[in-house]
Scaffold this motif. Structure first.
Motif, short mmCIF file in Angstrom:
data_model
loop_
_atom_site.label_atom_id
_atom_site.label_comp_id
_atom_site.label_asym_id
_atom_site.label_seq_id
_atom_site.Cartn_x
_atom_site.Cartn_y
_atom_site.Cartn_z
N GLY A 106 1.31 -22.33 -37.14
CA GLY A 106 1.61 -23.73 -36.82
C GLY A 106 2.99 -23.90 -36.18
O GLY A 106 3.15 -24.57 -35.16
N VAL A 107 4.01 -23.26 -36.78
CA VAL A 107 5.37 -23.37 -36.24
C VAL A 107 5.43 -22.75 -34.84
O VAL A 107 6.04 -23.31 -33.92
CB VAL A 107 6.40 -22.70 -37.19
CG1 VAL A 107 7.79 -22.71 -36.57
CG2 VAL A 107 6.42 -23.40 -38.53
N ALA A 108 4.76 -21.61 -34.67
CA ALA A 108 4.78 -20.93 -33.36
C ALA A 108 4.22 -21.85 -32.27
O ALA A 108 4.78 -21.95 -31.17
CB ALA A 108 3.98 -19.63 -33.43
N LEU A 109 3.11 -22.54 -32.58
CA LEU A 109 2.50 -23.41 -31.57
C LEU A 109 3.37 -24.65 -31.34
O LEU A 109 3.46 -25.15 -30.21
CB LEU A 109 1.08 -23.81 -32.00
CG LEU A 109 0.09 -22.63 -32.05
CD1 LEU A 109 -1.26 -23.08 -32.58
CD2 LEU A 109 -0.08 -21.99 -30.67
N SER A 110 4.03 -25.15 -32.39
CA SER A 110 4.95 -26.29 -32.23
C SER A 110 6.10 -25.92 -31.29
O SER A 110 6.48 -26.70 -30.42
CB SER A 110 5.60 -26.67 -33.56
OG SER A 110 4.70 -27.38 -34.33
N VAL A 111 6.66 -24.73 -31.52
CA VAL A 111 7.79 -24.28 -30.69
C VAL A 111 7.34 -24.14 -29.24
O VAL A 111 8.02 -24.59 -28.30
CB VAL A 111 8.36 -22.95 -31.23
CG1 VAL A 111 9.35 -22.34 -30.26
CG2 VAL A 111 9.02 -23.17 -32.59
N ALA A 112 6.17 -23.53 -29.04
CA ALA A 112 5.65 -23.34 -27.68
C ALA A 112 5.44 -24.69 -26.99
O ALA A 112 5.82 -24.89 -25.83
CB ALA A 112 4.34 -22.56 -27.73
N ALA A 113 4.85 -25.65 -27.74
CA ALA A 113 4.59 -26.97 -27.16
C ALA A 113 5.90 -27.68 -26.82
O ALA A 113 6.03 -28.30 -25.76
CB ALA A 113 3.77 -27.82 -28.13
N GLY A 114 6.90 -27.56 -27.72
CA GLY A 114 8.19 -28.20 -27.48
C GLY A 114 8.88 -27.65 -26.25
O GLY A 114 9.43 -28.38 -25.43
N MET A 115 8.82 -26.32 -26.13
CA MET A 115 9.47 -25.66 -24.99
C MET A 115 8.85 -26.11 -23.67
O MET A 115 9.54 -26.46 -22.71
CB MET A 115 9.32 -24.15 -25.18
CG MET A 115 10.03 -23.32 -24.18
SD MET A 115 10.07 -21.64 -24.81
CE MET A 115 8.95 -20.86 -23.71
N LEU A 116 7.50 -26.12 -23.61
CA LEU A 116 6.83 -26.54 -22.37
C LEU A 116 7.09 -28.02 -22.09
O LEU A 116 7.22 -28.43 -20.94
CB LEU A 116 5.33 -26.29 -22.47
CG LEU A 116 4.87 -24.84 -22.34
CD1 LEU A 116 3.36 -24.75 -22.46
CD2 LEU A 116 5.32 -24.23 -21.02
N GLY A 117 7.15 -28.81 -23.16
CA GLY A 117 7.38 -30.25 -22.98
C GLY A 117 8.75 -30.51 -22.35
O GLY A 117 8.91 -31.44 -21.56
N ALA A 118 9.74 -29.68 -22.70
CA ALA A 118 11.08 -29.86 -22.14
C ALA A 118 11.15 -29.34 -20.71
O ALA A 118 11.81 -29.93 -19.86
CB ALA A 118 12.09 -29.13 -23.01
N LEU A 139 -0.26 -32.32 -33.02
CA LEU A 139 0.05 -31.39 -31.93
C LEU A 139 -0.80 -31.72 -30.70
O LEU A 139 -0.33 -31.67 -29.56
CB LEU A 139 -0.22 -29.95 -32.40
CG LEU A 139 0.16 -28.84 -31.41
CD1 LEU A 139 1.67 -28.82 -31.18
CD2 LEU A 139 -0.29 -27.47 -31.92
N ALA A 140 -2.07 -32.11 -30.95
CA ALA A 140 -2.96 -32.48 -29.84
C ALA A 140 -2.38 -33.68 -29.10
O ALA A 140 -2.34 -33.70 -27.86
CB ALA A 140 -4.36 -32.81 -30.37
N LYS A 141 -1.91 -34.70 -29.85
CA LYS A 141 -1.31 -35.89 -29.22
C LYS A 141 -0.14 -35.49 -28.33
O LYS A 141 0.01 -35.97 -27.20
CB LYS A 141 -0.80 -36.85 -30.30
CG LYS A 141 -1.85 -37.78 -30.87
CD LYS A 141 -1.19 -38.98 -31.56
CE LYS A 141 -2.20 -39.80 -32.34
NZ LYS A 141 -2.40 -39.33 -33.71
#
Length: 755
Positions: free
Chosen positions: A259-271, A328-330
């Motif tokens: 879960g944390v790994a996917l959060s970090v990946a999503a945050g990085m791409l979002g930035a 995370l989907a949102k």
């Protein structure tokens, strides 16, 4: 075999009913819902690409199409949906009956507009997220798959790499002199701000954005680089990468913070890349055991949740994990990014919990037993291949649906998310992703298919002006694999039924394959959403209602019952659906069930029919290969059977054939015919496997062998261990108490004709 484009035509739209009932009441009597299955960007050589912008109706936004009425002398077109009169703009001055734009030609009911794209089109972004809590052998398999993938990527594609186990490691690949890694603890949920702050991507810390343009000094280029520039760095990184070194106590599972790994990946791409096409490709080898998204505790004595646990609400981590993945989907949908999931493990990894984020972002999903298995290896390679084998991965799509006045949209089942844009045509009853007339598809490809459910609500006004035709328009905006922006417009028309009394018209317009698939998708959704839902009973009741409404019979006389050819195989589809993995979850884990349903919801009608009712081909000396009944009586000692059950392809040798093969007859010069007979099903199986994604599992087995269960489980049990009639020599029996198709049909006839 017919190619999908033959069946679905240029529009790639198939409907349960091709003639529509006039009222809500008549629609409810039809039992099978009024629905359309659409493939928004299925490729077809016949679709023209138009290098100009579309003309829109000033009232309802409908695009000019072949069903628009045109007054050439007055230079006016009338919208078929809302009857608004629109003037052609000045650059259409030369339009005439002999000089028409492509979108007015009747054969071009689907056209694609090439929209203006920036001079430097956005590049596709691939961020790999790798689970390192693996045994060495699995690690070697997954590394070689990754090396091959990076080699296949287009040079301009941007690549990043995150690995995780007990902690998350974000690898800085833009700094080649020394490998630098940013580490996140795996135990606690991180906010978007914390992630960006730690990576140095928070607003104040960012250098001018080198992101999508020159890619020079921008901070983003530390984590994401063009494939051509970082292939060497990535390969060296993979060479040095070890399995997770954190000690695992005896009797415990490894600590895995998916879960944390996917959060970090999503945050990085979002930035770095908000609003442009990007994919997170997650390679997961086991269950998440810590931090958000946990599906099972580290203690091995606690088993992973089963269907029984979910039914009894005894899976203590389930709801919390699903909530995490919904959020995370949102986030990903807001950014326009996709999550692809490649899960390879003998036990469950949490596909059931992650289903929501994969499905709502339009991601791909593959479930295999090992990273060395061909199901994973060949499917993973297919994502990056170009040419004929390309999946046509596209990004950042939106779908808008416009319809005639009396039609409302209930929602969509399939890989998309409602954009909550309520219009006059949104229905009150919601099925799947509803309450809207437009949807987001962060990821879509040539085979993506969606099911749209419609409601009929004629207004008082429309009763007087009975228009014979109804119209639907599907508008799909998306970024194609080359980074160009496209708008595909499909306009279709169907007929309203003349009167409610006349069911013959409805029967003529019934599509039994599409209807079977729509029922399967609807029942899968109901099983997930409604507690205490009895799927088999619901299906049986629906089928009895259909047969008593559309069958021909004398009351209370089952022997007189007949069905129109347009309905004749529908009961058989329902019989197989009752026995399929979508309804019978007893033998499957929640992960497998979620996987099967995700594919059912996104595949074309012809592929989904095979999932519900597999196809069987028989090979023998006496006759050329021919379709065989999906029945245990098709087994014979001197035959080879090829079963295509979509997720697996089975080559089954009869007893005699297997004995001859074991004796090596096929290697003798005077038994060439036998060698060819053995080879034929393998060639045909290879053709099926080449065209399919995910790649199915190939099972080669012999009669009475342990793997024969893969075939027997799918056959109609007309001969069982307690059958009264004789079983043919060399055939087989099935040890089951299930009813056979014949008994099922007798019951159905009896109940359908009851007064």
């Amino acid at each position: 075999m017919a190619t999908p484009s033959d069946v679905d035509g240029i529009d790639a739209v198939r409907m349960t009913w091709n003639v529509w009932p006039r009222s809500k009441l008549d629609a409810s009597k039809c039992v099978v819902p009024i629905a359309a299955s659409i493939s928004p960007i299925r490729s077809s050589p016949d679709i023209p690409i138009l290098p100009y912008l579309p003309l829109r109706c000033k009232t309802c936004d409908c695009t000019l199409n072949p069903y628009s009425r045109v007054d050439f002398p007055a230079k006016i077109w009338i919208c078929p949906l809302c009857f608004q009169r629109n003037h052609f703009p000045p650059h259409y001055a030369a339009i005439s009956e002999t000089n028409m734009p492509a979108e007015l030609y009747p054969q071009f009911s689907t056209v694609e507009y090439a929209l203006p794209t920036a001079a430097d089109p956005p590049r596709p972004v691939f961020l790999f997220v790798l689970d390192t809590c693996l045994i060495d052998e699995e690690m070697d398999f997954v590394k070689s798959a990754l090396r091959r993938a990076v080699g296949l990527l287009p040079d301009h594609a941007l690549v990043g790499f995150v690995s995780y186990g007990t902690q998350v490691h974000v690898h800085e690949i833009g700094f080649t002199d020394m490998s630098r890694v940013y580490i996140f603890r795996g135990t606690k949920e991180l906010s978007q701000e914390q992630i960006l702050d730690q990576l140095g991507l928070a607003v104040g810390q960012r250098a001018p954005k080198g992101g999508q343009t020159g890619f020079g000094s921008g901070i983003d280029s530390r984590f994401l680089l063009p494939a051509s520039e970082c292939e060497y760095t990535l390969n060296s990184l993979l060479d040095e990468l070890q399995t997770d070194q954190w000690p695992v106590e005896a009797g415990n599972r490894a600590s895995r913070c998916t879960g944390v790994a996917l959060s970090v990946a999503a945050g990085m791409l979002g930035a770095c890349f908000p609003g442009t096409g990007a994919r997170i490709i997650a390679l997961v080898g086991g269950p998440c055991t810590e931090g958000p998204g946990t599906i099972v505790s580290k203690d091995l004595s606690e088993p992973a949740r089963s269907h029984k646990d979910l039914d009894k609400d005894a899976a203590r981590h389930f709801k919390k994990a699903v909530k995490f993945y919904e959020n995370l989907a949102k986030q990903l949908v807001g950014q326009g990014h996709v999550l692809d999931l490649f899960a390879s493990a003998l036990d469950q990894v949490g596909v059931a919990e992650m289903k929501v984020v994969v499905e709502r972002t339009g991601g791909l999903v593959v479930l295999a037993e090992s990273f060395g298995h061909s199901v994973f290896r060949d499917s993973f390679k297919r994502i990056f291949e170009g040419g004929e084998q390309s999946l046509g991965l596209s990004f950042n799509g939106t779908l808008e649906i416009l319809c005639s006045k009396d039609i409302k949209i209930q929602g969509i089942i399939g890989p998309c998310t409602s954009l909550e844009k309520k219009g006059a045509s949104s229905a009150d009853i919601v099925i799947g992703q509803g309450n809207t007339t437009s949807w987001k598809m962060c990821g879509l490809d040539k085979s993506t298919c969606l099911t749209v459910f419609f409601d009929i609500s004629p207004s008082e006004r429309s009763q007087g002006t009975l228009n014979q035709q109804l119209y639907l328009q599907f508008l799909t905006n998306y970024q194609n694999p080359e980074g160009q922006m496209r708008l595909r417009v499909t306009t279709i028309t169907r007929r309203w039924a003349d009167s409610s009394a006349n069911s013959e018209e409805l029967v003529e317009g019934f599509d039994q394959e599409t209807s079977a698939v729509v029922m399967a998708r609807l029942i899968s959704l109901k099983m997930e959403m409604e507690e205490e839902f009895d799927a088999t009973r619901w299906l049986d009741r629906s089928l009895i209602r259909i047969c008593s409404r559309f069958g021909d019979y004398r009351k209370d006389d089952p022997s007189t019952f007949t069905l129109n050819p347009n309905f004749s195989i529908f009961p058989q589809f329902m019989f197989n659906l009752r026995r399929s993995q979508f309804v019978q979850v007893f033998n499957n884990s929640p992960d497998e069930t979620a996987y099967f349903r995700m594919l059912l919801n996104r595949e074309s009608i012809s592929n989904s029919v095979v999932m519900i009712q597999p196809s069987l081909i028989s090979y023998s000396f006496s006759s050329p290969p021919a379709p065989a009944l999906l029945d245990v009586t098709s087994i014979s000692a001197d035959r080879i059977l090829l079963l295509d059950a979509y997720f697996s392809v089975v080559i089954f040798h009869g007893m005699t054939i297997a004995q001859w093969r074991n004796m090596g007859y096929q290697n003798l010069p005077d038994h060439q015919a036998f060698a060819q007979l053995l080879q034929a099903p393998h060639d045909d199986a290879q053709m099926i496997i080449t065209d399919r994604f995910p790649v199915p599992r190939l099972v080669v087995c012999d009669q009475h062998g342990s793997q024969a269960r893969f075939l027997l489980a799918k056959l109609n049990p007309s001969a069982t261990y307690n059958s009264t009639h004789e079983v043919a020599a060399g055939s087989d029996v099935i040890f089951t108490d299930d009813v056979s198709l014949q008994v099922f049909f007798e019951h159905l006839q009896r109940l359908a004709v009851q007064s």
